[in-house]
Design a protein around this motif. Structure first.
Motif, short mmCIF file in Angstrom:
data_model
loop_
_atom_site.label_atom_id
_atom_site.label_comp_id
_atom_site.label_asym_id
_atom_site.label_seq_id
_atom_site.Cartn_x
_atom_site.Cartn_y
_atom_site.Cartn_z
N GLY A 103 0.94 -1.24 -0.12
CA GLY A 103 0.03 0.09 -0.14
C GLY A 103 0.93 1.07 -0.15
N VAL A 104 0.22 2.63 -0.20
CA VAL A 104 0.91 3.72 -0.01
C VAL A 104 0.34 4.52 1.09
N PHE A 105 1.11 5.11 2.00
CA PHE A 105 0.65 5.99 3.05
C PHE A 105 0.95 7.13 2.77
N MET A 106 -0.14 8.28 2.74
CA MET A 106 0.10 9.77 2.25
C MET A 106 -0.11 10.65 3.26
N TYR A 107 0.55 11.59 3.67
CA TYR A 107 0.21 12.76 4.60
C TYR A 107 1.02 13.78 3.97
N PRO A 108 0.25 14.44 2.81
CA PRO A 108 1.29 15.20 1.88
C PRO A 108 1.07 16.77 2.50
N ARG A 109 2.22 17.71 1.72
CA ARG A 109 1.88 19.08 1.99
C ARG A 109 0.60 19.49 1.43
N ASP A 110 0.13 20.55 2.08
CA ASP A 110 -1.02 21.19 1.38
C ASP A 110 -1.24 22.50 1.36
N GLU A 111 -2.10 23.15 0.82
CA GLU A 111 -2.14 24.67 0.50
C GLU A 111 -2.51 25.35 2.03
N ARG A 112 -3.01 24.68 2.87
CA ARG A 112 -3.32 25.72 4.13
C ARG A 112 -2.01 26.05 4.67
N GLU A 113 -2.10 27.22 5.58
CA GLU A 113 -0.96 27.83 6.11
C GLU A 113 -0.36 26.76 7.14
N ALA B 203 10.30 6.14 0.30
CA ALA B 203 9.68 7.41 0.95
C ALA B 203 9.82 8.67 0.33
N THR B 204 9.25 9.47 0.17
CA THR B 204 9.50 10.85 -0.64
C THR B 204 8.57 11.72 0.24
N ASP B 205 9.06 13.05 0.17
CA ASP B 205 8.24 14.13 0.51
C ASP B 205 7.49 14.77 -0.64
N GLY B 206 7.69 13.97 -1.82
CA GLY B 206 7.20 14.82 -3.07
C GLY B 206 8.11 15.25 -4.00
N SER B 207 9.28 16.01 -3.58
CA SER B 207 10.35 16.53 -4.18
C SER B 207 11.84 15.82 -3.99
N GLN B 208 12.03 15.15 -2.84
CA GLN B 208 13.13 14.14 -2.56
C GLN B 208 12.75 13.09 -1.44
N ARG B 209 13.80 12.29 -1.66
CA ARG B 209 13.74 11.25 -0.68
C ARG B 209 13.80 11.70 0.68
N ILE B 210 13.23 11.22 1.55
CA ILE B 210 13.03 11.73 3.19
C ILE B 210 13.97 11.47 3.71
N ARG C 288 8.60 19.94 10.45
CA ARG C 288 7.51 19.08 9.75
C ARG C 288 7.58 18.77 8.42
N ILE C 289 7.13 17.84 7.78
CA ILE C 289 7.31 17.13 6.26
C ILE C 289 6.22 16.72 5.69
N GLY C 290 6.06 16.85 4.42
CA GLY C 290 5.05 15.91 3.57
C GLY C 290 5.40 14.62 3.46
N VAL C 291 4.86 13.65 3.56
CA VAL C 291 5.42 12.23 3.70
C VAL C 291 4.44 11.38 2.82
N VAL C 292 5.26 10.74 1.69
CA VAL C 292 4.53 9.75 0.97
C VAL C 292 5.42 8.39 0.87
N LEU C 293 4.95 7.24 1.43
CA LEU C 293 5.81 6.20 1.76
C LEU C 293 5.06 4.90 1.32
N GLY C 294 5.80 3.63 1.25
CA GLY C 294 5.09 2.35 0.92
C GLY C 294 5.59 1.65 -0.35
N SER C 295 4.83 1.10 -1.02
CA SER C 295 5.02 0.27 -2.17
C SER C 295 5.77 1.05 -3.29
N LYS C 296 7.11 0.59 -3.66
CA LYS C 296 7.87 1.62 -4.34
C LYS C 296 7.25 2.12 -5.62
#
Length: 338
Positions: A261-271, A298-305, A316-324
């Motif tokens: 699976g893939v777990f995502m707690y990404p950055r978003d547009e809110r302050e 595992a990435t923050d969207g732009s680079q390897r965490i 704090r950081i955006g997180v996307v991790l799981g199945s390659k």
């Protein structure tokens, strides 16, 4: 009677045969594991132990503290203070680092932890956990006091990382850089028994974990990826996806380690979400180390965490991790949006 490998035996083997851990790190991990047993006991008591509910206090993150947050933090501090394996500790619940009192011997390692991850789930009896990360204190600290800057090391420098999940079974998932293993707490024996010798994440998946209520705030690449998942067999990904969301990172990541699976707690547009929500040092780094050791990404969207150079203790950081394959797709969507 079949022989059961305990945590101690596993760590001794890693020390002797693979030189993957020092004696000091081995003893440190055992101490953290003992503390997790005590936390598990407190969690399992629930209302019977008077540990449910919140205190009238906030932690450094501005979050209302649960009674179990504070208790778990104290258990980990007290267990690790006197062993002689640490130079200092840092916790998500505390503003600055916790130095080892002068009355105790000092070691060469640094311990970081989220004492009770997913604490919004405590009162509803859903799986929660403890996350920890071990770093070496920089050599130049000998002869001087450790400070916050000594903790600001990229995740790739971690010596060990793990988490305990307090669910129907209490489990400890651990990496010392030689793959990922899982132990189950045998309450009758009081020991951690090896039950998963080599945890690997399937490269492909058809399951994602994200808080869909934040969709209107997401950046375009994240919206694109989730829309592609939701499009099913007729969409660009050509398959149907399931969604899961426990709102406890330990529980969500544990499921992904177990079945992909893939777990995502990404950055978003809110302050409040522009930098991301999860803490780099206490959550993203240890979980990324575990996931990579299990064959995931595992990435923050732009680079390897694990390559991110921390600048503050509670960053704090955006997180996307799981199945390659899925994580690489999300990263590609980010690159294409630039």
């Amino acid at each position: 009677m079949t022989h059961k490998t305990t945590l101690t035996q596993y760590l001794v083997e890693q020390q002797r045969k693979k030189q993957a851990v020092s004696a000091e790190v081995r003893l440190l991990i055992e101490t953290v594991a003992r503390a997790c047993k005590a936390i598990s006991h407190a969690v399992s008591k629930g209302a019977l132990g008077g540990v449910l509910g919140s205190l009238q206090t906030e932690n450094v993150q501005g979050e209302v503290q649960k009674k179990l947050d504070v208790l778990s933090n104290e258990i980990l501090l007290e267990a690790n203070e006197w062993g002689g394996h640490l130079a200092a500790m840092a916790s998500e619940e505390m503003e600055t680092i916790h130095k080892i009192p002068n009355r105790y011997p000092k070691g060469e390692n640094l311990l970081l932890f989220d004492p009770l991850d997913g604490s919004s789930n405590i009162d509803v009896n859903v799986s929660i956990g403890t996350i920890f990360s071990v770093l070496r204190a920089p050599h130049h600290t000998s002869g001087r006091e450790v400070d916050e800057n000594d903790f600001l090391q990229a995740g790739v420098k971690q010596v060990a990382a793990g988490y305990a999940v307090y669910g129907p079974q209490t489990m400890l998932v651990l990496t010392v850089g030689t793959g990922v293993v899982g132990f189950t707490l045998d309450r009758e024996m009081g020991s951690w028994v090896l039950t998963s010798e080599s945890i690997t994440i399937p490269e492909q998946t058809s399951e994602f974990a994200i808080n869909m209520s934040n969709m209107r705030h997401w950046e375009a690449p994240v919206k694109r990826y989730i829309n592609d998942c939701l499009a099913g067999t007729t969409g660009p990904l050509g398959k149907n996806y399931n969604m899961r969301w426990v709102a406890s990172m330990v529980a969500d990541v544990h499921r992904i380690l177990t079945r992909g699976g893939v777990f995502m707690y990404p950055r978003d547009e809110r302050e409040s979400g522009k930098a991301g929500k999860l803490r780099l040092m206490y959550e993203a780094n240890p979980m990324s180390f575990i996931v990579e050791q299990a064959g995931g990404a595992a990435t923050d969207g732009s680079q390897r965490i694990l390559d991110v150079q921390p600048t503050t203790l509670h960053q704090r950081i955006g997180v996307v991790l799981g199945s390659k394959e899925e994580v690489e797709r999300v990263q590609r969507y980010h690159q294409e949006a630039m």
